[in-house]
Design a protein around this motif. Structure first.
Motif, PDB file in Angstrom:
ATOM      1  N   LEU A   1       0.671  -1.281   0.127  1.00 38.39           N
ATOM      2  CA  LEU A   1       0.049  -0.149   0.058  1.00 38.39           C
ATOM      3  C   LEU A   1       0.913   1.274   0.032  1.00 38.39           C
ATOM      4  O   LEU A   1       0.631   2.221  -0.738  1.00 38.39           O
ATOM      5  CB  LEU A   1      -1.003   0.100   1.067  1.00 38.39           C
ATOM      6  CG  LEU A   1      -1.951  -1.070   1.007  1.00 38.39           C
ATOM      7  CD1 LEU A   1      -2.896  -1.071   2.296  1.00 38.39           C
ATOM      8  CD2 LEU A   1      -2.932  -0.811   0.062  1.00 38.39           C
ATOM      9  N   ASP A   2       2.021   1.292   0.724  1.00 40.55           N
ATOM     10  CA  ASP A   2       2.995   2.305   0.933  1.00 40.55           C
ATOM     11  C   ASP A   2       3.539   2.768  -0.535  1.00 40.55           C
ATOM     12  O   ASP A   2       3.510   3.745  -1.145  1.00 40.55           O
ATOM     13  CB  ASP A   2       4.134   1.937   1.757  1.00 40.55           C
ATOM     14  CG  ASP A   2       5.010   3.090   2.004  1.00 40.55           C
ATOM     15  OD1 ASP A   2       4.800   4.030   1.911  1.00 40.55           O
ATOM     16  OD2 ASP A   2       6.173   2.821   2.219  1.00 40.55           O
ATOM     17  N   ALA A   3       3.937   1.552  -1.168  1.00 41.47           N
ATOM     18  CA  ALA A   3       4.547   1.518  -2.690  1.00 41.47           C
ATOM     19  C   ALA A   3       3.393   2.194  -3.614  1.00 41.47           C
ATOM     20  O   ALA A   3       3.792   3.100  -4.347  1.00 41.47           O
ATOM     21  CB  ALA A   3       5.083   0.301  -3.093  1.00 41.47           C
ATOM     22  N   ILE A   4       2.379   1.471  -3.591  1.00 38.86           N
ATOM     23  CA  ILE A   4       1.159   2.142  -4.369  1.00 38.86           C
ATOM     24  C   ILE A   4       0.865   3.605  -4.351  1.00 38.86           C
ATOM     25  O   ILE A   4       0.907   4.446  -5.280  1.00 38.86           O
ATOM     26  CB  ILE A   4      -0.035   1.039  -4.510  1.00 38.86           C
ATOM     27  CG1 ILE A   4      -0.036  -0.268  -5.051  1.00 38.86           C
ATOM     28  CG2 ILE A   4      -1.284   1.908  -5.127  1.00 38.86           C
ATOM     29  CD1 ILE A   4      -1.172  -1.179  -4.543  1.00 38.86           C
ATOM     30  N   THR A   5       0.567   3.946  -3.076  1.00 41.06           N
ATOM     31  CA  THR A   5       0.320   5.442  -2.674  1.00 41.06           C
ATOM     32  C   THR A   5       1.601   6.198  -3.141  1.00 41.06           C
ATOM     33  O   THR A   5       1.222   7.427  -3.301  1.00 41.06           O
ATOM     34  CB  THR A   5      -0.128   5.575  -1.419  1.00 41.06           C
ATOM     35  OG1 THR A   5       0.636   4.919  -0.337  1.00 41.06           O
ATOM     36  CG2 THR A   5      -1.491   4.705  -1.060  1.00 41.06           C
ATOM     37  N   SER A   6       2.681   5.689  -2.830  1.00 39.22           N
ATOM     38  CA  SER A   6       3.808   6.623  -3.271  1.00 39.22           C
ATOM     39  C   SER A   6       3.806   6.793  -4.778  1.00 39.22           C
ATOM     40  O   SER A   6       4.231   8.116  -5.191  1.00 39.22           O
ATOM     41  CB  SER A   6       5.225   5.872  -2.753  1.00 39.22           C
ATOM     42  OG  SER A   6       5.221   5.741  -1.435  1.00 39.22           O
ATOM     43  N   TYR A   7       3.723   5.698  -5.405  1.00 34.73           N
ATOM     44  CA  TYR A   7       3.658   5.769  -6.889  1.00 34.73           C
ATOM     45  C   TYR A   7       2.595   7.095  -7.225  1.00 34.73           C
ATOM     46  O   TYR A   7       2.878   7.822  -8.014  1.00 34.73           O
ATOM     47  CB  TYR A   7       3.422   4.722  -7.430  1.00 34.73           C
ATOM     48  CG  TYR A   7       2.855   4.751  -9.172  1.00 34.73           C
ATOM     49  CD1 TYR A   7       3.767   5.113  -9.776  1.00 34.73           C
ATOM     50  CD2 TYR A   7       1.510   4.205  -9.484  1.00 34.73           C
ATOM     51  CE1 TYR A   7       3.099   5.171 -11.319  1.00 34.73           C
ATOM     52  CE2 TYR A   7       1.207   4.536 -10.716  1.00 34.73           C
ATOM     53  CZ  TYR A   7       1.898   5.096 -11.698  1.00 34.73           C
ATOM     54  OH  TYR A   7       1.437   4.935 -13.031  1.00 34.73           O
TER      55      TYR A   7
END
Ligand code: HEC
Length: 157
Positions: free
Chosen positions: A146-152
């Motif tokens: 989730l951290d990766a998706i939202t950072s993207y």
């Protein structure tokens, strides 16, 4: 007497000619040297421009280089089928990612909480029903995904 005068004149003319020759050689040498200096200066200028280009290229690459987290987020975004409704720059079924990023930045929203179904939609609440079906898949994702998706999403401008 006349012969002597002639001889003196001849010698004098000879020496004048040779003197002129020397002067001409000198001029040629000076021109050559000037040409070489100009060439060298041009080469140096070219090299400086090349070097400046190289520095600019490197800077561009650094700016383009995305962090591993953002790269992973982008992969997940595709793998989870989000790309069917979201494009980076344009509205498709869902809002463009750059618009989602803008709204979340302005309203200081918590995108991870939204994807865990713990926070309300703030971008286009009227269309939330269409997005809601996807939260079943996102809320079970590990925190780092989730951290990766939202950072993207937040990285899209
Ligand atoms: C079937 C189409 C569809 C798919 C697939 C889809 N979305 Fe959406 N999404 C929407 C629509 C429509 C909205 C606008 C409604 C809203 O704001 O909730 C939206 C809004 C959002 C928002 C903004 C929510 C807010 O606060 O308003 C985020 C973040 C988001 N989507 C992430 C995702 C992610 C991550 C995925 C993949 C797991 C995904 N979406 C898949 C249609 C879709």
């Amino acid at each position: 007497m006349k012969k002597v005068l002639l001889a003196v004149l001849t010698v004098g003319m000879l020496s004048l000619t040779s003197c002129g020759g020397e002067a001409k050689k000198g001029t040629d040498a000076a021109e050559d040297a000037t040409d070489k200096t100009v060439d060298a200066a041009e080469d140096a200028a070219d090299k400086t421009v090349d070097a400046a280009d190289a520095v600019k290229d490197a800077a561009d690459k650094t700016a383009d280089a995305v962090s591993p987290k953002v790269a992973k987020g982008k992969e997940l975004f595709a793998a989870k089928g989000c790309v069917a409704c979201h494009k980076e720059q344009d509205k498709l079924v869902g809002p463009a990612l750059k618009d989602i990023a803008k709204v979340y930045a302005e309203k200081k929203g918590n995108m991870v909480k939204f994807l865990k179904e713990e926070a309300d939609a703030i971008v286009d609440p009227a269309q939330f029903a269409i997005m809601k079906a996807n939260l079943a898949a996102t809320k079970v994702l590990p925190g780092e995904d989730l951290d990766a998706i939202t950072s993207y999403i937040r990285s899209i401008k």
